[in-house]
Design a protein around this motif. Structure first.
Motif, PDB file in Angstrom:
ATOM      1  N   HIS A 131       0.871  -1.337   0.113  1.00  0.00           N
ATOM      2  CA  HIS A 131      -0.047   0.130   0.092  1.00  0.00           C
ATOM      3  C   HIS A 131       1.020   1.273  -0.106  1.00  0.00           C
ATOM      4  O   HIS A 131       1.987   1.246  -0.051  1.00  0.00           O
ATOM      5  CB  HIS A 131      -0.917  -0.034   1.097  1.00  0.00           C
ATOM      6  CG  HIS A 131      -2.013  -0.996   1.292  1.00  0.00           C
ATOM      7  ND1 HIS A 131      -3.195  -0.860   2.034  1.00  0.00           N
ATOM      8  CD2 HIS A 131      -2.179  -1.742   0.401  1.00  0.00           C
ATOM      9  CE1 HIS A 131      -4.038  -1.919   1.697  1.00  0.00           C
ATOM     10  NE2 HIS A 131      -3.394  -2.544   0.888  1.00  0.00           N
ATOM     11  N   GLY A 132       0.013   2.372  -0.044  1.00  0.00           N
ATOM     12  CA  GLY A 132       0.792   3.643   0.116  1.00  0.00           C
ATOM     13  C   GLY A 132       1.789   4.275  -0.975  1.00  0.00           C
ATOM     14  O   GLY A 132       2.455   5.156  -0.584  1.00  0.00           O
ATOM     15  N   PHE A 133       1.795   3.752  -2.047  1.00  0.00           N
ATOM     16  CA  PHE A 133       2.502   4.261  -3.121  1.00  0.00           C
ATOM     17  C   PHE A 133       2.317   6.055  -3.318  1.00  0.00           C
ATOM     18  O   PHE A 133       3.636   6.609  -3.634  1.00  0.00           O
ATOM     19  CB  PHE A 133       2.278   3.506  -4.470  1.00  0.00           C
ATOM     20  CG  PHE A 133       2.593   2.074  -4.387  1.00  0.00           C
ATOM     21  CD1 PHE A 133       4.036   2.048  -4.479  1.00  0.00           C
ATOM     22  CD2 PHE A 133       1.751   1.135  -4.931  1.00  0.00           C
ATOM     23  CE1 PHE A 133       4.217   0.435  -4.607  1.00  0.00           C
ATOM     24  CE2 PHE A 133       2.060   0.012  -4.862  1.00  0.00           C
ATOM     25  CZ  PHE A 133       3.208  -0.559  -4.684  1.00  0.00           C
ATOM     26  N   ARG A 134       1.470   6.377  -2.990  1.00  0.00           N
ATOM     27  CA  ARG A 134       1.157   7.748  -3.293  1.00  0.00           C
ATOM     28  C   ARG A 134       2.076   8.784  -2.158  1.00  0.00           C
ATOM     29  O   ARG A 134       2.196  10.105  -2.571  1.00  0.00           O
ATOM     30  CB  ARG A 134      -0.425   8.283  -3.329  1.00  0.00           C
ATOM     31  CG  ARG A 134      -0.911   7.939  -1.713  1.00  0.00           C
ATOM     32  CD  ARG A 134      -2.483   8.292  -1.939  1.00  0.00           C
ATOM     33  NE  ARG A 134      -3.189   7.818  -0.757  1.00  0.00           N
ATOM     34  CZ  ARG A 134      -3.410   8.730   0.406  1.00  0.00           C
ATOM     35  NH1 ARG A 134      -2.946  10.132   0.264  1.00  0.00           N
ATOM     36  NH2 ARG A 134      -4.242   8.408   1.436  1.00  0.00           N
ATOM     37  N   HIS A 135       2.455   8.081  -1.254  1.00  0.00           N
ATOM     38  CA  HIS A 135       3.242   8.715  -0.141  1.00  0.00           C
ATOM     39  C   HIS A 135       4.585   8.742  -0.473  1.00  0.00           C
ATOM     40  O   HIS A 135       5.601   9.148   0.176  1.00  0.00           O
ATOM     41  CB  HIS A 135       2.889   8.237   1.304  1.00  0.00           C
ATOM     42  CG  HIS A 135       1.509   8.194   1.569  1.00  0.00           C
ATOM     43  ND1 HIS A 135       0.823   9.549   1.930  1.00  0.00           N
ATOM     44  CD2 HIS A 135       0.430   7.236   2.040  1.00  0.00           C
ATOM     45  CE1 HIS A 135      -0.450   9.147   2.412  1.00  0.00           C
ATOM     46  NE2 HIS A 135      -0.483   8.149   2.118  1.00  0.00           N
ATOM     47  N   SER A 137       8.173   8.512  -3.246  1.00  0.00           N
ATOM     48  CA  SER A 137       8.829   9.235  -4.300  1.00  0.00           C
ATOM     49  C   SER A 137       8.316   8.926  -5.855  1.00  0.00           C
ATOM     50  O   SER A 137       7.734   8.015  -5.953  1.00  0.00           O
ATOM     51  CB  SER A 137      10.400   8.925  -4.371  1.00  0.00           C
ATOM     52  OG  SER A 137      10.541   7.796  -4.821  1.00  0.00           O
ATOM     53  N   ALA A 138       8.449   9.763  -6.459  1.00  0.00           N
ATOM     54  CA  ALA A 138       7.754   9.792  -7.817  1.00  0.00           C
ATOM     55  C   ALA A 138       8.199   8.829  -8.827  1.00  0.00           C
ATOM     56  O   ALA A 138       7.727   7.989  -9.688  1.00  0.00           O
ATOM     57  CB  ALA A 138       7.837  10.816  -8.884  1.00  0.00           C
ATOM     58  N   ASP A 141       7.826   3.679  -9.332  1.00  0.00           N
ATOM     59  CA  ASP A 141       7.624   2.586 -10.452  1.00  0.00           C
ATOM     60  C   ASP A 141       8.885   2.237 -11.028  1.00  0.00           C
ATOM     61  O   ASP A 141       9.272   1.010 -11.399  1.00  0.00           O
ATOM     62  CB  ASP A 141       6.752   3.419 -11.566  1.00  0.00           C
ATOM     63  CG  ASP A 141       5.430   3.147 -11.476  1.00  0.00           C
ATOM     64  OD1 ASP A 141       4.865   2.525 -10.407  1.00  0.00           O
ATOM     65  OD2 ASP A 141       4.561   3.666 -12.134  1.00  0.00           O
ATOM     66  N   LEU A 213      -2.238   0.932  -9.441  1.00  0.00           N
ATOM     67  CA  LEU A 213      -1.335   1.032  -8.254  1.00  0.00           C
ATOM     68  C   LEU A 213      -1.644  -0.135  -7.180  1.00  0.00           C
ATOM     69  O   LEU A 213      -0.638  -0.710  -6.584  1.00  0.00           O
ATOM     70  CB  LEU A 213      -1.312   2.401  -7.690  1.00  0.00           C
ATOM     71  CG  LEU A 213      -0.603   3.446  -8.420  1.00  0.00           C
ATOM     72  CD1 LEU A 213      -0.586   4.639  -7.839  1.00  0.00           C
ATOM     73  CD2 LEU A 213       1.024   2.982  -8.394  1.00  0.00           C
ATOM     74  N   GLN A 214      -2.837  -0.442  -6.861  1.00  0.00           N
ATOM     75  CA  GLN A 214      -3.105  -1.386  -5.966  1.00  0.00           C
ATOM     76  C   GLN A 214      -2.526  -2.724  -6.105  1.00  0.00           C
ATOM     77  O   GLN A 214      -2.653  -3.541  -5.135  1.00  0.00           O
ATOM     78  CB  GLN A 214      -4.539  -1.263  -5.326  1.00  0.00           C
ATOM     79  CG  GLN A 214      -5.542  -1.602  -6.080  1.00  0.00           C
ATOM     80  CD  GLN A 214      -6.265  -0.727  -7.207  1.00  0.00           C
ATOM     81  OE1 GLN A 214      -5.453   0.123  -7.564  1.00  0.00           O
ATOM     82  NE2 GLN A 214      -7.826  -0.926  -7.449  1.00  0.00           N
TER      83      GLN A 214
END
Length: 242
Positions: A131-135, A137-138, A141, A213-214
């Motif tokens: 979880h938590g990719f939006r928190h 760094s860009a 990926d 993302l999830q």
């Protein structure tokens, strides 16, 4: 009775953003069962309303079909992305509880999620999507693209997380970089097991670079199940009695 999966049903409070366990869902033989847990009392004080047709918190509900509340979290087979979706989740059969255990029932239209309860055995084994990719760094990926199945991952307390003091971050090695978070519902269990089993491990189960993302990073955690350990030991996970 032959029990398939058993899942914890969690609700996110709009006040504290905490994920509160409010029910348990399972299938025994040919019937689905749902019960509310003791956590529902706290959830109700923060705005939770009982599910439609399941308004008595102390009753055990049964159905030959998956309850509508959860059935709308199953992806229809007619959807064009269904085959890719099934591959991302690693689903081999048609068990709806297996699907809910892996997709966590995440929908933008509600604040209900579902998580598998590990079955007691020699080892505590658990698969979950980070979880938590939006928190992060860009360029997370690009770091994920360098991972391979069975790569070892590392866990640490996120001591700078002011909203969740139990948060566990997931880190890749060489180069070291944060690549996700453990789902909050599992952090207490995993933290306890890390203290008792120094050989506990977290590995990459699957990488789905083209997925939403999830479903991008599937992890597998494994630790020795000590005799006095109980998954989801807190009373809020236990069935609400009459």
């Amino acid at each position: 009775m032959n029990k398939e999966r058993e899942l914890i049903v969690a609700w996110q409070s709009p006040l504290t953003m905490e994920w509160i366990p409010i029910g348990r869902l399972c299938k025994k033989d040919d019937l689905f069962y749902f019960v509310y847990t003791q956590g529902v009392g706290s959830a109700e004080k923060q705005g939770f309303l009982p599910f439609r047709y399941m308004t008595d918190f102390t009753k055990e509900y049964t159905s030959q079909q998956l309850f509508p509340t959860f059935a709308n979290k199953i992806l229809p087979k007619s959807r064009p992305e269904y085959n890719n979706y099934k591959e991302w989740l690693g689903l081999n059969g048609d068990s709806v509880l297996d699907e809910l255990a892996m997709n966590n029932g995440i929908k933008a239209t509600d604040k209900i999620e579902l998580y598998a309860i590990p079955k007691k055995a020699e080892f505590y084994q658990l698969e979950f999507f980070a979880h938590g990719f939006r928190h992060l760094s860009a360029n997370v990926d690009e770091r994920l693209k360098k991972l391979k199945e069975k790569d070892t991952l590392y866990l640490a307390q996120d001591v700078q997380n002011t909203s969740d003091d139990s948060a566990l971050i997931i880190r890749a090695e060489s180069p070291a970089e944060l690549i996700g978070y453990v789902p909050r519902i599992y952090t207490k269990d995993i933290t306890t097991l890390l203290k008792s089993d120094k050989k506990a491990e977290l590995k990459v189960k699957k990488i789905n670079i083209e997925a939403p993302l999830q479903f991008r990073l599937l992890c597998e955690f494994r630790a020795k199940w000590k005799k006095d350990f109980e998954a989801f030991q807190d009373e809020k996970f236990h069935k609400l009695e009459r």
